[in-house]
Design a protein around this motif. Structure first.
Motif, PDB file in Angstrom:
ATOM      1  N   THR A 375       0.952  -1.060  -0.070  1.00 42.57           N
ATOM      2  CA  THR A 375      -0.060   0.062  -0.068  1.00 42.57           C
ATOM      3  C   THR A 375       0.832   1.221   0.009  1.00 42.57           C
ATOM      4  OG1 THR A 375      -1.899  -1.063   1.259  1.00 42.57           O
ATOM      5  CG2 THR A 375      -1.741   1.258   1.301  1.00 42.57           C
ATOM      6  N   MET A 530      -7.495  -4.376   2.272  1.00 39.17           N
ATOM      7  CA  MET A 530      -6.277  -3.984   1.528  1.00 39.17           C
ATOM      8  C   MET A 530      -5.322  -4.840   1.575  1.00 39.17           C
ATOM      9  SD  MET A 530      -6.115   0.201   1.740  1.00 39.17           S
ATOM     10  CE  MET A 530      -5.760   0.372   3.083  1.00 39.17           C
ATOM     11  N   THR A 535      -2.293  -1.264  -3.392  1.00 45.07           N
ATOM     12  CA  THR A 535      -3.210  -0.066  -3.057  1.00 45.07           C
ATOM     13  C   THR A 535      -2.287   1.005  -3.404  1.00 45.07           C
ATOM     14  OG1 THR A 535      -4.330  -1.607  -1.718  1.00 45.07           O
ATOM     15  CG2 THR A 535      -4.820   0.707  -1.712  1.00 45.07           C
ATOM     16  N   ALA A 548      -0.745   3.649   4.768  1.00 44.64           N
ATOM     17  CA  ALA A 548       0.185   3.278   3.711  1.00 44.64           C
ATOM     18  C   ALA A 548       1.593   2.363   4.391  1.00 44.64           C
ATOM     19  CB  ALA A 548       0.547   4.331   2.920  1.00 44.64           C
TER      20      ALA A 548
END
Length: 596
Positions: A375, A530, A535, A548
């Motif tokens: 991510t 996710m 992502t 993230a």
């Protein structure tokens, strides 16, 4: 009801006249059309027999009294009934042909619009497209279906002329003497009408654009109390349409009376010459009556001929406007032999440069690698090219230079449908359809069960507010979803993307309208959704950045820094400046930790 594919397509050869290009569409429906035209012609044959029966009846039953009048009356009634039945069937088949061709033409245009790339919609107004998809299609359909019928109706002149010649040659020539003049006037009228017809259709499209923008932007109009100004803008556009229609009316008023009244001049000549011949014993009273009927019978076809000329010019202008769309080729197309299959999500940008169709440069030599399941938060000032990333990943546009690969394969080698099925995008301004919330979430998977829809809504933090709505998941949202708040629309859009379960997910500032505290509550669901999914998050908030594994800083269309949030905050001044400019505390470690 299953959708039927169009039976034909428009000829792609741009060098052909518009009618030749539309011929495959007419040919595909020739069965119904020819049946209708044959029935119309039979009806005309029956119709022209009636004046001849009247002639014979008057001469034999009334003047000579050598036959019974009731016999001719019976035949005339029988022929009239037969003509009524034939005309009913002809009209029925003609209308069926018209609507079938309109159905095909609408599907051809819409299917082509669906294939066109985003660059086309960037430069074309929606009102313009609406006009070409409605009034222009109707104008072409009317001419393709009713034009041949009017021509068949006009053949009554030929049939009647043959019958008149068989009865009395000099009088037949007198009756038809005005017809060549009508033909010359029709050609002259056609040349005068075409430019005005094009102008009318173009200005109707402009008017449709004004109406469309005012309806779509009604909230902005009302927010600035600009109703009066917009009404004046609409009035100005409507005035331009009115002016064009007035020019059309002037041309009609100049030529139509001549086209309508020349056959009546033929009627006067028949009465004059025929009367003189009857006095001299060169013809009969019944013949004069029959010829009067034939001349009167010729008036509607020639009036329709004038109408067909007008229809033809309107259709010609409309067809050219439709062909402008159909002749536009998409900038983004499937490769000849597309690669198919499920992707893992190894995403790489290599030397990507991209400029929008208007020349705006968004990316300049971008290099970025996102590993499968990673991510990445993309951060940058406005105009740095963040949102462009997601659009390029899904091939809404093709890169100007460089390449984007998934699992080592250039995305231009993948089938578009497969690629977009595996790249889920949630924009910052999501669009919802005027459907139920269930159907909006299940848009990418129409057959999804209620349980799957609810699971996606829970992961997106939407389940709670949806259950509180009057009809829950069956609640129908207003146009564009405006009956919901901005944050609610964003959560529905996130759920819609998650339900498809794409291996690559792009969240383009997808939680910008969601309250920070609400956003923090849905992060747990997003983390679960996710997990194992590549992502890319276009982020402004520290709370979103907290989702993230890695942060990428963009500036002027390229990556200038990459790493963990804390490392960038400590060692990259530009990163701290971007966060500060976005009204986030640059030392927001507490907020970041809370979001984790």
């Amino acid at each position: 009801m299953a959708r039927r594919a169009p039976r034909a397509a428009i000829d792609p050869d741009r060098t052909k006249p518009w009618l030749r290009r539309a011929w495959p569409l007419v040919k595909a429906h020739r069965g119904l059309l020819v049946t209708s035209l044959l029935l119309s012609f039979v009806g005309l044959i029956v119709q022209v027999q009636i004046p001849n029966l009247v002639r014979v009846g008057i001469d034999r039953a009334v003047v000579d009294q050598t036959a019974r009048l009731s016999t001719y009356v019976g035949w005339i009634v029988a022929l009239a009934l037969a003509q009524g039945v034939i005309n009913y069937l002809a009209r029925l088949y003609l209308l069926r042909t018209a609507y079938e061709m309109e159905y095909d033409l609408r599907n051809i245009v819409y299917a082509h619009l669906a294939r066109l790339s985003f660059s086309f919609y960037d430069r074309v107004q929606s009102g313009e497209l609406m006009s070409r998809s409605s009034s222009d299609i109707r104008a072409v359909q009317m001419y393709l279906s009713f034009g041949p019928s009017i021509l068949v109706q006009c053949t009554i002149a030929l049939v009647a002329f043959v019958l008149m010649l068989s009865i009395n040659v000099p009088l037949a020539i007198v009756a038809m003497i005005t017809m060549p003049v009508i033909g010359i006037l029709g050609v002259t009228m056609r040349k005068a009408v075409f430019p005005v017809s094009w102008m009318i259709q173009a200005r109707l499209a402009e008017l449709a654009t004004v109406v469309d923008e005012n309806i779509q932007g009604v909230r902005v109009v009302k927010a600035f109390a600009a109703e009066g100004r917009q009404v004046r803008a609409l009035a100005a556009s409507a005035d331009r349409v009115r002016w064009a229609y007035l020019q059309d009316a002037r041309i009609r008023s100049r030529w139509s009376p001549l086209l309508d009244n020349l056959p009546r001049l033929g009627l006067a000549l028949v009465l004059l010459i025929g009367g003189m011949m009857a006095i001299r014993g060169q013809t009969t009273v019944g013949t004069i009556v029959a010829f009067n009927s034939y001349v009167l019978m010729l008036q509607p076809p020639f009036r329709m001929l004038g109408m067909m000329i007008m229809m033809g010019q309107r259709a010609s202008a409309s067809a050219r406007r439709i062909y402008q769309i159909l002749d536009t080729r998409s900038d983004v197309t499937d490769p000849p032999q597309p690669r198919r299959g499920r992707v893992r999500g190894d995403l790489r940008f290599t030397g990507v440069r991209f400029a929008y169709p208007d020349g705006t440069v968004a990316l300049t030599g971008l290099d970025l690698h996102v590993r499968p399941g990673e991510t990445v938060a993309v951060v940058g000032a406005t105009g740095s090219g963040k949102s462009t990333l997601g659009r390029l990943i899904a091939r809404f546009y093709d890169v100007t230079s460089g390449s984007i690969t998934i699992d080592g394969h250039d995305i231009r080698t993948l089938a578009l449908a497969d690629l977009r099925d595996q790249v889920g995008i949630v924009p910052d301004e999501p669009f919802l359809f005027s459907l139920s919330i269930h159907d909006n979430i299940a848009y990418g998977r129409p057959a999804a069960s209620r349980a799957d829809v609810m699971a996606a809504a829970q992961a997106a933090g939407a389940d709670g507010f949806v259950r509180e709505l009057p009809d829950g998941y069956d609640t129908v949202v207003g146009e564009r979803g405006y009956t919901l708040s901005g944050g609610q629309r964003q959560r529905i859009a996130i759920a819609r993307a998650l339900l498809v379960n794409p291996p690559v997910l792009v969240l383009d500032d997808a939680t910008s309208a969601i309250d920070v505290h609400v956003e923090q509550r849905i992060h747990a669901g997003l983390r679960t959704a996710m997990a194992g999914r590549t992502t890319v998050i276009v982020a402004h908030r520290l709370s979103t950045i907290g989702l993230a594994d890695r942060v990428v800083l963009m500036e002027r269309g390229r990556v200038v820094a990459s790493g963990a949030h804390a490392d960038l905050l400590a060692g990259e001044p530009r990163y701290a400046a971007v966060l500060a400019a976005q009204n986030e505390p640059a030392d927001g470690a507490d907020a970041l930790e809370e979001s984790r």
